[in-house]
Write a protein that holds these residues in place. Structure first.
Motif, PDB file in Angstrom:
ATOM      1  N   SER A 602      32.349  71.830   6.050  1.00  0.00           N
ATOM      2  CA  SER A 602      32.329  70.431   5.922  1.00  0.00           C
ATOM      3  C   SER A 602      33.556  70.251   4.826  1.00  0.00           C
ATOM      4  O   SER A 602      33.408  70.389   3.691  1.00  0.00           O
ATOM      5  N   ASP A 876      29.073  67.236  19.035  1.00  0.00           N
ATOM      6  CA  ASP A 876      29.696  67.457  17.603  1.00  0.00           C
ATOM      7  C   ASP A 876      31.251  67.051  17.763  1.00  0.00           C
ATOM      8  O   ASP A 876      31.832  67.817  18.483  1.00  0.00           O
ATOM      9  N   LYS A 878      33.134  66.787  15.174  1.00  0.00           N
ATOM     10  CA  LYS A 878      34.118  67.293  13.916  1.00  0.00           C
ATOM     11  C   LYS A 878      35.117  67.746  14.452  1.00  0.00           C
ATOM     12  O   LYS A 878      36.272  67.565  14.006  1.00  0.00           O
ATOM     13  N   LYS A 879      35.246  68.705  15.535  1.00  0.00           N
ATOM     14  CA  LYS A 879      36.354  69.642  15.947  1.00  0.00           C
ATOM     15  C   LYS A 879      37.440  68.297  16.551  1.00  0.00           C
ATOM     16  O   LYS A 879      38.380  68.446  16.127  1.00  0.00           O
ATOM     17  N   LYS A 880      36.897  67.434  17.202  1.00  0.00           N
ATOM     18  CA  LYS A 880      37.922  66.535  17.884  1.00  0.00           C
ATOM     19  C   LYS A 880      38.427  65.624  16.785  1.00  0.00           C
ATOM     20  O   LYS A 880      39.685  65.369  16.832  1.00  0.00           O
ATOM     21  N   ILE A 882      38.986  66.423  13.698  1.00  0.00           N
ATOM     22  CA  ILE A 882      40.045  67.139  12.901  1.00  0.00           C
ATOM     23  C   ILE A 882      41.577  67.214  13.867  1.00  0.00           C
ATOM     24  O   ILE A 882      42.541  67.215  13.536  1.00  0.00           O
ATOM     25  N   GLU A 883      41.147  67.709  15.347  1.00  0.00           N
ATOM     26  CA  GLU A 883      42.348  67.967  16.145  1.00  0.00           C
ATOM     27  C   GLU A 883      43.128  66.497  16.122  1.00  0.00           C
ATOM     28  O   GLU A 883      44.414  66.467  16.099  1.00  0.00           O
TER      29      GLU A 883
END
Lengths: 958, 230
Positions: A602, A876, A878-880, A882-883
């Motif tokens: 994180s 989740d 997080k990935k989205k 960040i993208e």
């Protein structure tokens, strides 16, 4: 008046004193009255105290009769007679019996009744008393005695100056305001005596001593006479005494005048007889001769401190001589020298001393002075005044220029100082710990500063301190700061605040001295911070096996610890390092180093956002008071300054904020607004505009909802029969959500239609996009044991409602009927059949969902609660996030490059990257490579081109 | 001759395009008066296409895959690979002062020598990008680009060309932008193969930066390079 009266009076005095003490309260005036009363009794009337009252009464009666019987006059005469008799019988005999100083003492002491009762007797009484005294006193004896005393002093004996002062006070007081008595009876004679004394002396001196010494004698006497006036003669005497003195010295004056006139004559002749040049030379020669014959030998035979004393004496003598002699040759100064522009007489005199004495001895003197200084440095007592005088010679000899002081003394002194401290430092650095060393260094600097103020010239201070600092600090800076168990690291480790402050004070003064300190500080803070990161990593990896929210807790702890760390070192910067910018920078850099590391996958931007979420949401892991929450938020926002990916924080924060707002999890609206204000202050309005929009949206949505309800109650025919709450959001403010075309159950479709119609009545040109993934439904489950209320998401509700029409459904059926993606179906079916509450039974009964599974409504399901909430684990994100952030960054970089190029037209690559980083730095730290890619992309899209001759230069294509 | 596979395919493909009548026949008689083609309506009328070019190559005794054909195309200001419009062809021959096959043949060595000229080579290199890329595209397909580079750098003798192509195929596998194309020649010209004067802070396209990283990662420097022959 007989002997007894005195004794009685004494007793009475004693009595009244006791009385006074006993009746401490009685006023001053009363006591005065009593005193007068008692004295009168004793002095004027009989020694018999018992009758005093009666006698007083008698006196009173005698004075208050009618004129004929008024005996005032007689009483008055009697009064005078009494005192005269007392003086004659008591005072005079006692004085007559004594001689010389003893007599003076007796006089000063006097019978208290006479002398010290002034103010007690009435004026006439006192006056007559003195008159008597002066008449009968053997005046000549007094004077003679007095003069003997002064004479003795003039001859260098010690006399009791206080005694003389008192005697002379008598003269003054007896005048009762007028100086007649003092002037007539004492001063005139004293002046005559002085005149006689000095004329005698002068005539002897002038014949006995060489000219120069005579002048010195005269100077000396003048000084003594001045002293005399200030010590015991009346101040009015001073000018008169000086007059006499001048008169007496007119012998000298005569010499001077004759010399001067001779000189004048010699200088004013026609050229062949003009002796100006010779006189001028002679003037110089006389000094030279005196110096070589008298001064130098006396200096040569003495050494060290004695030599210094002698030198100081000789120098002051020399100055006197120069002053006098240049007065004789004054005429030369005025004409001859001025005309030829030769050095003035004064200068010649000083030059002689300089050339002959100073040049020969300055080395020796300097060494002696330096050795004294060194002695003092070692703790010995030295004569500072002497050093001051000697060093003044160095300054004075320069005649306004500091050359001699600087070259002949200061330079060597500085060298010696450097050597001394270099010696000391080399020992200390080995023997002492860093704090001890610094204590010593500070003490040394203080003492050197003291030294300057006491006897060195003030111009030496910066140079001297610079040398000491250099030897003590600069030379050993690295060694000192990096001492293994007590150096800067250790001080920081052990929180030695005082020593750190001292370190700052010391190194602040040396050029670039703070750099290593701030570096170590930075290093230390970043090591501590990195240790925290490591600790959190370890904790996270240990807990991996356990529940996920425990890991979350670890991260909370981490952020807390970082905040504490920041508080601690911020206090250091403020207190120990007096807010110096260098340390602010170091702290910032240190925090930037480890704050951008991230913990177990994180980023710290995410951690901070989660931390805020935890504080702000209902039932967060930390229970804090309102003030504590405010304070913590303040600190989080401060930490944000160190994080380069502010946009990432913003995105995460927005996501969390959206959850808090939409699911009504926000604990306190005020705190939400307050942190937004703080963020706005720190990161600017652009940073928070969306978040603010979100908060506002929610307020508007509430209003909208009540309008909707009103609309429904006004149009009962269209009421869908289900309570519907819609939160209308502004697309741009909120995070982007996937909006699938979920096949809603028919009941819900109707709701949606009704709301859409309502919304159309309000606005014409707005398009509603339904995000079912964020919805919640309360549905009733009619289970066999009892009916229960289930709180589920819209997805879950849609899936469950499918079972209203069929008992068993396959995975595929559910998926097609709902029109959802595999991911979503798996997720929601898992929550309904494999998690805590098994509303659906699955065939086969496994823990995972596979596309071949079949599901059936579990009519046996029950729970002790009447209302249960079936959670759907969130995707989740997080990935989205960040993208999304990455994509936003590309746009931001493009925009920034185009902005820059638009204004600059032509710009070098390096500069473009630099400006771009600078522009975007407030939000995130763009990767140089990313910028490069964007530049190339812009070239392809014909926004930019490379310069034809220099590929490092870009041009903007309008 | 080191024509890349991809490029060869493309050339092959172009050469088999049918429906074009060779206009090249005119050269055999007299130049400067072209015939009015009987197939005016045909979209490729007044065009020399693949077949025509192979005829032309025969006539002037040049291999169609010889780099000199690129130079000739450059002189003709040809818009597309393996095609000359009548205008291009006639204009180009006029500019070269060619009015017979003999003259054309005689001119070949001169044209070939022009490739040695640094400045002209650069122009030809940059011309090649537009010449080789698909019309309507902004960038050059990777295969074509690799083929062209191998052709061009065989002439220019840049020792890293093989590594470059390998790198592109391994890491990039996308079309090549004009910027990268033109900067590569700059890179080949100015940066020595041992990369001693490469400036990582420079404005090289990121692909070239990554290529350098690739070289360093794989330790392809100095030693291996000095052995490298083509």
């Amino acid at each position: 008046c007989d002997g007894q009266s005195y004794r009685l009076q004494k007793r009475m005095g004693l009595h009244s004193e006791n009385h006074y003490k006993a009746e401490g309260k009685s006023s001053r005036a009363e006591i005065q009255c009593r005193g007068i009363y008692a004295d009168l009794l004793v002095m004027v009337l009989l020694p018999c105290v018992l009758f005093s009252l009666i006698i007083y009464r008698c006196a009173y009666t005698l004075c208050t009769q009618m004129p004929r019987n008024d005996h005032s006059k007689e009483l008055y005469d009697k009064y005078r007679e009494t005192i005269e008799e007392h003086v004659n019988s008591m005072v005079l005999p006692s004085l007559k019996g004594k001689h010389g100083e003893l007599m003076l003492r007796e006089l000063v002491k006097g019978p208290p009744g006479v002398w010290e009762s002034k103010g007690c007797c009435n004026r006439s009484g006192e006056c007559c008393c003195f008159d008597c005294m002066l008449v009968f006193l053997p005046l000549y004896r007094l004077i003679v005695t007095f003069f003997n005393q002064i004479g003795q002093e003039r001859n260098g004996e010690q006399i009791d100056q206080a005694l003389l002062k008192k005697v002379l006070d008598i003269y003054v007081e007896v005048g009762m305001g007028k100086m007649d008595c003092y002037e007539k009876n004492f001063e005139t004679m004293m002046l005559q005596d002085s005149a006689a004394y000095y004329s005698g002396k002068a005539s002897i001196w002038i014949s006995e001593y060489p000219y120069a010494d005579y002048i010195l004698k005269v100077e000396e006497c003048l000084k003594q006479e001045m002293d005399r006036v200030s010590h015991y003669l009346h101040s009015s005497t001073e000018p008169k005494l000086l007059e006499v003195y001048r008169f007496v010295l007119s012998i000298l004056r005569f010499v001077i005048i004759s010399a001067e006139s001779t000189i004048y004559n010699m200088c004013t002749q026609k050229p062949p007889h003009d002796y100006s040049q010779q006189l001028y030379d002679k003037y110089r020669e006389s000094f030279e001769e005196y110096i070589t014959s008298a001064v130098l030998p006396s200096l040569r035979e003495k050494h060290d401190e004695f030599m210094l004393r002698e030198l100081v004496k000789r120098w002051s003598n020399h100055k006197v001589m120069v002053r006098w002699l240049s007065r004789f040759f004054h005429y030369l100064d005025r004409y001859f020298i001025a005309r030829r522009s030769l050095p003035g007489l004064n200068e010649v005199g000083l030059t002689c001393f300089r050339d002959l004495v100073y040049h020969e001895l300055n080395g020796k003197v300097r060494d002696a002075v330096i050795s004294l200084i060194d002695q003092e440095r070692e703790g010995e007592q030295i004569d500072r005044a002497l050093l001051k005088n000697v060093l003044d010679i160095f300054v004075e000899i320069g005649m306004g220029q500091m050359d001699h002081y600087e070259n002949d003394f200061e330079e060597v002194m500085l060298k010696d100082t450097a050597a001394y401290y270099s010696r000391k430092a080399s020992n200390w650095i080995l023997e002492d710990s860093c704090p001890d060393y610094m204590l010593k260094a500070e003490e040394c600097l203080k003492r050197e500063k003291d030294r300057v103020s006491h006897y060195l010239h003030f111009s030496s201070e910066p140079k001297l301190l610079e040398k000491v600092q250099h030897e003590l600090l600069s030379v050993y800076a690295t060694q000192l700061l990096e001492k293994e168990h007590s150096g800067c690291h250790a001080l920081l480790r052990d929180d030695k605040v005082e020593d750190l402050s001292r370190m700052y004070r010391l190194f602040w003064k040396i050029p670039r001295g703070l750099d290593p300190v701030s570096n170590i500080f930075k290093q230390h803070v970043s090591t501590e911070g990195t240790a925290l990161v490591k600790q959190a990593e370890d904790a996270a990896s240990n807990k991996k096996a356990d529940k996920k929210d425990v890991v979350g807790l670890q991260e909370q702890v981490f952020v807390r610890k970082v905040i504490e760390l920041h508080d601690k070192y911020m206090a250091y910067v403020n207190d120990c390092f007096t807010n110096h910018t260098l340390f602010h920078k170091a702290l910032k850099e240190a925090f930037e180093i480890f704050c951008n590391k991230g913990v177990s996958g994180s980023s710290s931007a995410e951690l901070l956002a989660t931390f805020c979420d935890n504080i702000l949401k209902k039932g967060g892991s930390e229970k804090l008071s309102d003030e504590a929450i405010e304070e913590t938020l303040e600190k989080v926002v401060k930490l944000l300054a160190y994080i380069s990916d502010k946009d990432l924080f913003a995105e995460f924060y927005r996501k969390k904020l959206a959850r808090r707002l939409l699911f009504d999890k926000s604990a306190n609206d005020e705190h939400e607004r307050s942190i937004l204000t703080k963020l706005k202050q720190q990161c600017g309005g652009q940073f928070t505009s969306k978040m603010e929009g979100m908060v506002t949206d929610l307020t508007l949505a509430k209003e909208n909802q009540s309008n909707f309800e009103e609309y429904l109650s006004n149009n009962p025919n269209i009421n869908p029969g289900i309570d519907l709450t819609v939160t209308v959001l502004t697309t741009g403010f909120w995070p982007s959500y996937k909006s699938f075309d979920l096949n809603l159950p028919a009941e819900m479709v109707k709701c949606v239609e009704v709301f859409r119609e309502f919304y159309q009545t309000k606005t014409k040109h707005r398009k509603l996009t339904w995000i079912y993934s964020l919805g919640t439904c309360n549905i009733n489950g009619k289970f066999d044991p009892k009916t229960m209320e289930l709180i589920v998401t819209t997805y879950q509700a849609s899936a469950l409602l499918l079972f209203n029409t069929s008992d068993t459904l396959s995975y595929q059926e559910i998926m097609t009927q709902l029109n959802l993606s595999d991911d979503d179906v798996v997720r929601l079916l898992h929550s309904l059949s494999c998690a805590k509450y098994k509303i659906l039974t699955k065939e086969p009964n496994t823990k995972t969902i596979t596309p071949t599974d079949h599901f059936e409504f579990n009519s046996k399901f029950t729970d002790k609660m009447k209302r249960i909430k079936i959670p759907l684990p969130p995707v989740d994100e997080k990935k989205k996030v960040i993208e999304d952030v990455d994509k936003d960054r590309r746009y931001a970089i493009d925009a920034s490059i185009v902005r820059i190029m638009k204004s600059r037209k032509v710009l070098g690559y390096q500069q473009l990257v630099m400006e771009c980083v600078e522009q975007l730095g407030r939000m995130f730290k763009p990767d140089v490579k990313a910028i490069k890619k964007r530049i190339e992309d812009l070239i392809t899209r014909d926004y930019l081109e490379r310069d034809k001759d220099n590929p490092n230069i870009f041009r903007y294509l309008a | 001759n080191k024509l890349g596979r991809g490029n060869r395919d493309k050339v092959q493909q172009l050469m088999t395009i049918t429906g074009a009548r060779p206009v090249i026949g005119i050269l055999k008689e007299r130049l400067m008066y072209s015939t009015t083609s009987p197939m005016l309506q045909h979209p490729y009328a007044d065009m020399i296409l693949a077949d025509g070019i192979s005829l032309l190559c025969n006539d002037i005794q040049v291999d169609p895959q010889d780099i000199v054909m690129l130079a000739i195309s450059w002189h003709m200001k040809a818009a597309t690979m393996c095609e000359f419009s009548k205008q291009e062809f006639v204009g180009g021959l006029q500019a070269l002062g060619i009015d017979s096959l003999e003259k054309f043949r005689e001119r070949i060595p001169f044209i070939r020598s022009e490739l040695k000229d640094e400045h002209k080579f650069q122009e030809i290199y940059n011309f090649a990008f537009d010449w080789a890329k698909e019309k309507g595209q902004k960038s050059l397909a990777l295969d074509t680009a690799i083929g062209m580079w191998q052709l061009l750098f065989a002439e220019k003798e840049w020792p890293l060309v093989e590594h470059w192509c390998q790198f592109l195929q391994a890491r990039h596998n996308k079309a090549i932008s004009r910027d990268t194309w033109s900067q590569l020649l700059e890179f080949a010209r100015t940066v020595d193969p041992a990369l001693t004067n490469y400036d990582a802070e420079g404005a090289w396209p990121y692909l070239i930066d990554e290529f350098v990283e690739y070289l360093l990662e794989n330790g392809i420097q100095k030693g291996q390079l000095s052995d490298w022959t083509h």
